[in-house]
Motif scaffolding. Structure first.
Motif, PDB file in Angstrom:
ATOM      1  N   THR A   1      -3.572   3.341  -1.771  1.00 35.78           N
ATOM      2  CA  THR A   1      -4.889   3.643  -1.206  1.00 35.78           C
ATOM      3  C   THR A   1      -4.747   3.743   0.305  1.00 35.78           C
ATOM      4  O   THR A   1      -3.912   3.074   0.903  1.00 35.78           O
TER       5      THR A   1
ATOM      6  N   GLN B   1       0.814  -1.217   0.000  1.00 35.09           N
ATOM      7  CA  GLN B   1       0.000   0.000   0.000  1.00 35.09           C
ATOM      8  C   GLN B   1       0.851   1.272   0.000  1.00 35.09           C
ATOM      9  O   GLN B   1       0.352   2.343  -0.288  1.00 35.09           O
TER      10      GLN B   1
ATOM     11  N   SER C   1     -12.092  12.014  -4.050  1.00 34.53           N
ATOM     12  CA  SER C   1     -12.648  11.755  -5.376  1.00 34.53           C
ATOM     13  C   SER C   1     -12.956  13.061  -6.104  1.00 34.53           C
ATOM     14  O   SER C   1     -13.021  14.124  -5.491  1.00 34.53           O
TER      15      SER C   1
ATOM     16  N   THR D   1     -19.391   6.518  -4.172  1.00 32.46           N
ATOM     17  CA  THR D   1     -19.907   5.275  -4.768  1.00 32.46           C
ATOM     18  C   THR D   1     -20.889   5.525  -5.907  1.00 32.46           C
ATOM     19  O   THR D   1     -21.227   4.601  -6.637  1.00 32.46           O
TER      20      THR D   1
ATOM     21  N   ARG E   1      -9.088   5.767 -11.408  1.00 30.01           N
ATOM     22  CA  ARG E   1      -8.977   4.677 -10.434  1.00 30.01           C
ATOM     23  C   ARG E   1     -10.348   4.191  -9.947  1.00 30.01           C
ATOM     24  O   ARG E   1     -10.710   4.365  -8.780  1.00 30.01           O
ATOM     25  N   PRO E   2     -11.112   3.546 -10.852  1.00 29.49           N
ATOM     26  CA  PRO E   2     -12.427   3.037 -10.428  1.00 29.49           C
ATOM     27  C   PRO E   2     -12.335   1.947  -9.367  1.00 29.49           C
ATOM     28  O   PRO E   2     -13.340   1.610  -8.738  1.00 29.49           O
ATOM     29  N   ASP E   3     -11.118   1.407  -9.159  1.00 34.34           N
ATOM     30  CA  ASP E   3     -10.979   0.388  -8.101  1.00 34.34           C
ATOM     31  C   ASP E   3     -11.244   1.003  -6.718  1.00 34.34           C
ATOM     32  O   ASP E   3     -11.613   0.290  -5.782  1.00 34.34           O
ATOM     33  N   ILE E   4     -11.070   2.341  -6.589  1.00 35.73           N
ATOM     34  CA  ILE E   4     -11.328   2.992  -5.289  1.00 35.73           C
ATOM     35  C   ILE E   4     -12.755   3.537  -5.252  1.00 35.73           C
ATOM     36  O   ILE E   4     -13.456   3.422  -4.250  1.00 35.73           O
TER      37      ILE E   4
END
Ligand code: NAD
Length: 538
Positions: free
Chosen positions: A16, A5, A350, A55, A381-384
């Protein structure tokens, strides 16, 4: 935190920030009871909703105002305003001082709401808490002296007694954006209230709960509820309705919308303050402390993911220190931790919406396609979360690229190298905008000389934006296309008033008297004027 990380790699590897155990979720914070409590303050017969950028999920169902609802809000505010204006100024100021204490005491609640509505990191949400507290303290303490009636020398000294009063304008229409929803909604309205105005506020719908929470807190601090009306809805529908009924408009948002607001206000002959966009530059001179400049640049470029009107989007670095600066700035940028938890820990959050993400992607992709080089970031970074984008540094940006001249309003900065200070000042000023700038040097005198030549409303020396913004006794606002009028200081409060001069004539009139004919009177007045000048009357 695990090793993986914290790893800093070449590009697209921002770590992250993991959520600590037991942190609250949107459902814990935005309960039906909270929404019901807060939305009681909205005059609105329709329905709308807002969402969290973390989200994309719906946060709350909200009332939506029609133009008729806006008219109703103004009627209510207008009916309540005279009683509030008649309240002694010290009592009005005391409301601000109580608000100061309450906002600090209850900050955990508002930090959660700001984070959920804007997607920003908690540290950046806290900047808003600090900013409203400072403004509340300043005007809470100083409003009585800013507003005190002033005595002036009259037309005829001794015979004309003059006082200048500051009357409230009436009902102020206050329109604010989503990026700093506490500070730019209620923070900018505090001086309007303390001068005895009522306010009809139109915050951005996506960040309405933050503004409504602050309204409740001001009422708890002693503000009569009716003098603070809130309307919500589509900007192009509700915004013009606010301008239509207001006695004065305070607007913060884009330059494009600001022009429309100015035109509508001009047609009604009402005053307006416009706090608009920027394309802010930082100059790193040859004698700058490079370590501190790199840390300052990381804060100034990426606070609130660059969605800050005064954030830095252009970096001009002297060639003699450019390599060392780039190395340090890139390392810091790549180490920024991204995260969405309602807790401290993340260095950046974001973007706020799909449109913002599209602009950021378009600016970066176009620049890279035309030959610019990515020094850091450039990665979605859609993973976050759906709207996270890595803090990005570009080099080799040139004039035809949109990122060179247009406001990106995202975590993207272009770095340029210069050889002559003169050249850097010229480049920094070569923009239609004029909001904020920053100069880094170890030579304070040189810093002040360069600062005075930058055409921006605020200049920070050895800081990116916070020194000038936080110095609320001084005016803050934009030159050129970045705005009209100022917040903070005397300008930030007196704009909410109409100056009224009351002159009382005593003993003799201003005109022929005691049997003088016109010619004698003219000669007497000419002599008197010469005497007044020789007595150094101003
Ligand atoms: P925006 O102009 O789209 O919207 C601002 C507000 O105006 C919102 O409440 C919106 O609903 C409303 N609005 C939209 N159309 C309207 C109309 N026709 N008439 C009246 N009101 C209308 O701006 P935004 O995208 O929400 O905010 C980002 C912009 O704000 C950026 O350009 C940023 O630089 C600027 N900004 C400036 C400052 C400053 O102090 N100078 C501070 C923050 C943001």
């Amino acid at each position: 935190m695990t090793d993986s990380q914290t790893t800093v790699g070449p590009l697209g590897t921002n770590p992250t920030a993991p959520a600590p155990a037991g942190v609250r979720t949107a459902a814990d914070v935005v309960t039906p009871e909270v929404v019901a409590q807060l939305t009681r303050g909205v005059v609105g017969s329709g329905r709308t909703a807002n969402h969290t950028p973390f989200t994309g999920e719906k946060l709350a169902d909200l009332p939506e105002s029609t133009p008729e609802d806006v008219a109703t809000a103004f009627e209510r505010a207008r009916a309540a305003q005279p009683t509030w204006a008649a309240t002694p100024v010290r009592q009005r100021a005391a409301v601000l001082l109580r608000f100061h204490d309450l906002v600090l005491q209850r900050q955990a609640e508002i930090l959660d709401l700001i984070q959920l509505e804007t997607g920003k990191a908690r540290l950046h949400a806290h900047e808003e808490v600090q900013a409203v507290a400072v403004v509340a303290r300043h005007y809470g303490r100083k409003a009585p002296s800013y507003l005190r009636p002033k005595r002036h020398t009259g037309a005829v000294p001794v015979l004309t007694k003059v006082s200048e009063l500051r009357q409230p304008r009436g009902v102020v229409g206050h329109i604010s954006p989503w990026n700093y929803p506490l500070e730019l909604s209620v923070g900018d309205a505090l001086p309007a209230f303390v001068t005895g105005n009522a306010v009809v506020m139109k915050p951005d719908t996506e960040t309405a709960l933050t503004a409504l929470w602050a309204r409740d807190l001001l009422i708890e601090a002693g503000l009569p509820a009716e003098v603070f009306q809130v309307v919500l809805g589509d900007g192009p529908v509700v915004g013009p309705a606010v301008v239509k009924h207001a006695d004065y408009v305070s607007f913060t948002g884009s330059t494009r919308t600001g022009r429309e607001v100015a035109q509508a206000a001009a047609a009604r002959l009402i005053g307006v303050t416009l706090e608009l966009g920027g394309k802010n530059a930082m100059l790193v001179l040859h004698d700058a402390d490079i370590e501190k400049a790199a840390a300052g640049a990381a804060r100034a470029c990426f606070s609130s993911a660059g969605q800050l009107c005064i954030s830095i989007e252009r970096l001009y670095v002297h060639e003699s220190v450019a390599d060392a600066f780039v190395e340090r700035f890139a390392a810091r940028t790549k180490a920024l931790r991204l995260g969405s938890a309602l807790a401290y820990g993340a260095d950046m959050g974001s973007l706020v919406g799909e449109a913002q993400l599209e602009t950021v992607k378009r600016h970066v992709e176009e620049a890279v396609a035309k030959g610019a080089k990515l020094v850091a970031g450039g990665v979605h970074r859609p993973d976050i979360g759906p709207l996270f984008y890595e803090p990005t540094i570009l080099e080799g940006v040139e004039a035809p690229m949109a990122v060179c001249t247009e406001e990106t309003f995202g975590p993207v900065v272009s770095l340029y190298r210069f050889t002559e200070e003169e050249e850097a000042i010229g480049l920094a000023n070569a923009t239609p905008y004029g909001l904020n700038s920053s100069v880094w040097t170890r030579d304070a005198k040189r810093g002040h000389q360069v600062a005075a030549r930058l055409r921006t409303g605020t200049v920070n020396i050895n800081e990116g934006y916070a020194s000038a913004y936080g110095s609320v006794q001084s005016p803050m606002g934009g030159m050129k296309d970045s705005g009209l009028g100022r917040r903070h200081g005397s300008e930030g409060i007196l704009k909410y008033t109409e100056g009224q001069t009351i002159a009382q004539q005593r003993l003799m009139p201003i005109g022929p008297a005691f049997g003088m004919d016109d010619e004698k009177y003219a000669a007497f007045m000419s002599r008197s004027l010469r005497v007044m000048k020789s007595l150094h009357l101003r």
